[in-house]
Design an enzyme around this catalytic site. Structure first.
Site, mmCIF file in Angstrom:
data_model
loop_
_atom_site.group_PDB
_atom_site.id
_atom_site.type_symbol
_atom_site.label_atom_id
_atom_site.label_comp_id
_atom_site.label_asym_id
_atom_site.label_seq_id
_atom_site.Cartn_x
_atom_site.Cartn_y
_atom_site.Cartn_z
ATOM 1 C CD GLU A 78 58.454 5.616 19.574
ATOM 2 O OE1 GLU A 78 58.788 5.777 20.770
ATOM 3 O OE2 GLU A 78 57.321 5.887 19.150
ATOM 4 C CG HIS B 70 51.783 13.908 14.922
ATOM 5 N ND1 HIS B 70 51.900 14.725 16.020
ATOM 6 C CD2 HIS B 70 51.638 12.651 15.409
ATOM 7 C CE1 HIS B 70 51.815 13.992 17.128
ATOM 8 N NE2 HIS B 70 51.658 12.730 16.781
#
Lengths: 338, 327
Positions: free
Chosen positions: A67, A136
């Protein structure tokens, strides 16, 4: 909403996002999309479906699981004249790449005195409710909205999802586009039916920085975004059965924040409840309440309230997570306490 | 690959401009900071990371670049900015926090951004690497000429950002060159105590690209290796990693007492100062003293003009702080 004419195009948010990207890619060769599993797979949450088949791997790029690498690359590409749409699969993953976001993407325009721009979209999924636990399931709206230099939007329905994505891609500034997983229309995540709306085929924009009054009322103002709007609408329906007329505001955008729409509504209703799936403290709910009280506290007939996620990591067990999440009953309870 | 005489003189001139510029900045920086050193005082407040001694890497690389090419640089960016052609007056004014600066005083010395010559830098270690990949990707997608060079220090080669960017560049065969300026110190920690390998060029193998080490802080040697790497990138043959030995003649920042340096290290480094060395080399290669003196005088006046411009420029209204967050 159940009685829509049959010739309308009811799209999920996922399809609406993909359609906006597809149309903008056709319109503007500078637009490209990259992220993890966004090419052939079509995005974990379905929001890039069909792009790879249409535009190929040059403009629809699967990235390594890096990322920091690919988001900072998007910054470099945007500063070089491209318009990248880049996906951070779960907003929770910002921890491995935040420098690219808040120190580069968000600050380079300022550091250039406005001579350089970073026209990119960072799209990222938010929200839980499906037992994916604390890495998450977060929303982190306040975290992103707190830091200057990036616009932040979060649609509650497909119409806004398409128009906001189009507006975000055309914006000359970085836009963080936060989509709630349970509104995506992916069956396997549970689906909020109210998010699937008639969505015009032709391209259009939804203004970034403008809130919407999605239900007019006179007794209490319910303010939310994304899933919070649907909880507020459900609460408003139940309150209506008791003769309480709630006004519901969909913030749509956190940065810029349309403070005026909230202030005007509370001036009318005198009561304010903020619904936010993000953590309770130091976040959007506090900001909305401060906005109203700073402006004119005398307009309030009762102390403002907030229905938020408590300041704990998001638990895994279903009953524990549901205990923590905002829901219509908690909103009604908050109203009753006023 | 050896530089032409013209290229050699260009490298020499830019090294001298950079050195003279930093000498002038150093002098101005110390104004108002005595007797008690307070970083926030004087016409140039804040941290100041000087690059004197490291000029050979910047000029050896940038001699191969034109304005269309991209450079992403570090928190120690002056020599790289000068070699890339950033306007010296606007850069000086930025460092003085003036309205005529590159950003009107919003960025300062660690955040110099000049879109006119595709130069930017970041104060965060290792964060030059990703944006260079993105700029290189941009040229690839648009089928436009241009390569990107990311400068970083040897300490940055231990950052995740460096490794992620190299993998991305290697995977996508991007026209990017990563140039590590190995000054052997990460603030106060020596390279050997922070790096699992002796030389970072070997790390290139992990990312499917060639790696080169250039010893000696030698502009000609750097010119040679960088020239091949940049030509390779221009031909679409992918990225390269270069680590070049260089010397940090100053502290990490101004005010750094440098007590971590072994005794005698600084003297030894000054004895190897690359600027007098290059002058000697150019004389030996047939340049005349007059020719080199002229270059030095030109550098002096360029720097003097830039500093004067900066000093005489106005500050922007303080409320300008609230503008340019968005374009």
């Amino acid at each position: 909403m159940l009685d829509q004419p049959t010739n309308e195009r009811r799209l999920t948010i996922a399809r609406a996002m993909a359609e906006a990207m597809q149309q903008e890619m056709q319109r503007d060769p500078r637009v490209f999309v990259m992220g993890e599993d966004i090419a052939g797979f079509g995005g974990i949450f379905g929001n890039t479906r069909g792009l790879f088949e249409k535009f190929g791997k040059e403009r629809v790029r699967d990235t390594p699981i890096s990322e920091t690498g690919f988001i900072s690359a998007a910054v470099g590409a945007a500063m070089d004249g491209m318009r990248p749409v880049v996906e951070l699969m779960f907003v929770d993953f910002f921890g491995v790449c935040f420098d690219a976001i808040y120190n580069q993407m968000a600050k380079n325009a300022y550091f250039s005195g406005g001579n350089a721009s970073v026209p990119m979209v960072l799209m990222t999924s938010t929200g839980g409710g499906y037992s994916d636990a604390g890495q998450h399931s977060q929303c982190l709206y306040g975290t992103f909205a707190h830091l200057p230099g990036m616009k932040v939007v979060s649609p509650s329905n497909a119409y806004d999802a398409k128009g906001l994505m189009t507006a975000a891609i055309r914006d000359d500034n970085p836009v963080v586009y936060m989509y709630h997983k349970q509104l995506q229309g992916m069956g396997w995540l549970g689906t909020e039916p109210g998010a699937t709306l008639n969505t015009p085929q032709e391209g259009y924009t939804v203004e970034i920085g403008k809130a919407k009054v999605v239900r007019a009322g006179s007794d209490v103002t319910l303010v939310g975004l994304a899933m919070g709007v649907h909880n507020a609408l459900k609460a408003a329906d139940k309150l209506a059965e008791e003769g309480v007329n709630a006004e519901v505001i969909d913030l749509v955008s956190l940065v810029p924040l349309d403070r005026e729409t909230v202030i005007n509504s509370v001036a009318k209703t005198g009561r304010l409840i903020v619904i936010d799936e993000d953590y309770h403290s130091y976040g959007v709910s506090g900001e909305i309440i401060a906005t109203v009280t700073e402006h004119d506290v005398s307009k309030l007939k009762a102390s403002p309230a907030r229905v938020t996620f408590p300041d704990v990591p998001i638990p895994y067990a279903k009953h524990m997570e549901q205990f923590c999440l905002p829901n219509p009953d908690k909103i009604i309870a908050a109203y009753r306490k006023m | 690959m050896q530089p032409t005489k013209e290229q050699s003189l260009w490298m020499y001139e830019n090294m001298v401009v950079s050195r003279r510029f930093e000498e002038a900045i150093e002098k101005a920086y110390l104004e108002g900071k005595t007797p008690a050193f307070n970083m926030a005082n004087g016409p140039i407040p804040g941290e100041m990371h000087l690059s004197n001694g490291q000029e050979p890497v910047a000029v050896g690389v940038c001699a191969h670049l034109n304005a269309d090419d991209i450079v992403t640089a570090t928190h120690r960016p002056h020599h790289q900015a000068i070699a890339k052609g950033v306007d010296l007056k606007r850069m000086a004014a930025e460092i003085f926090g003036k309205s005529t600066g590159l950003s009107g005083g919003r960025g300062g010395h660690m955040h110099l951004i000049d879109p006119a010559v595709n130069f930017s830098c970041s104060g965060i270690i290792g964060e030059s690497c990703g944006p260079a990949c993105g700029a290189a990707l941009s040229r690839t997608i648009q089928n436009k000429p241009g390569v990107a060079v990311a400068f970083l220090g040897e300490g940055a080669a231990n950052q995740g950002a460096f490794h992620e960017a190299l993998n991305l560049a290697g995977t996508w065969k991007l026209p990017v060159v990563f140039v590590i300026e190995d000054n052997s110190w990460g603030i106060s920690v020596p390279k050997a105590e922070a790096t699992a390998v002796i030389r970072n060029d070997v790390r290139a193998a992990g990312y499917g690209m060639p790696g080169h080490y250039v010893p000696g802080n030698d502009p000609h040697a750097i010119f040679d290796v960088a020239g091949e790497a940049i030509a390779r990138a221009r031909k679409g043959e992918g990225p390269t990693l270069i680590e070049a030995e260089t010397y940090r003649l100053a502290g990490h920042f101004m005010g750094d007492a440098e007590q971590y340096r072994p005794k005698g290290e600084k003297d030894a480094l000054f004895a190897k100062d690359p600027i007098p060395k290059m002058r000697e080399r150019l004389l030996a290669e047939g340049c005349t003293a007059t020719e080199l003196d002229e270059i030095e005088q030109r550098a002096d006046s360029l720097v003097a003009d830039a500093i004067t411009f900066a000093r005489e420029s106005d500050y922007a209204p303080e409320s300008d702080a609230l503008t340019a967050v968005f374009v």
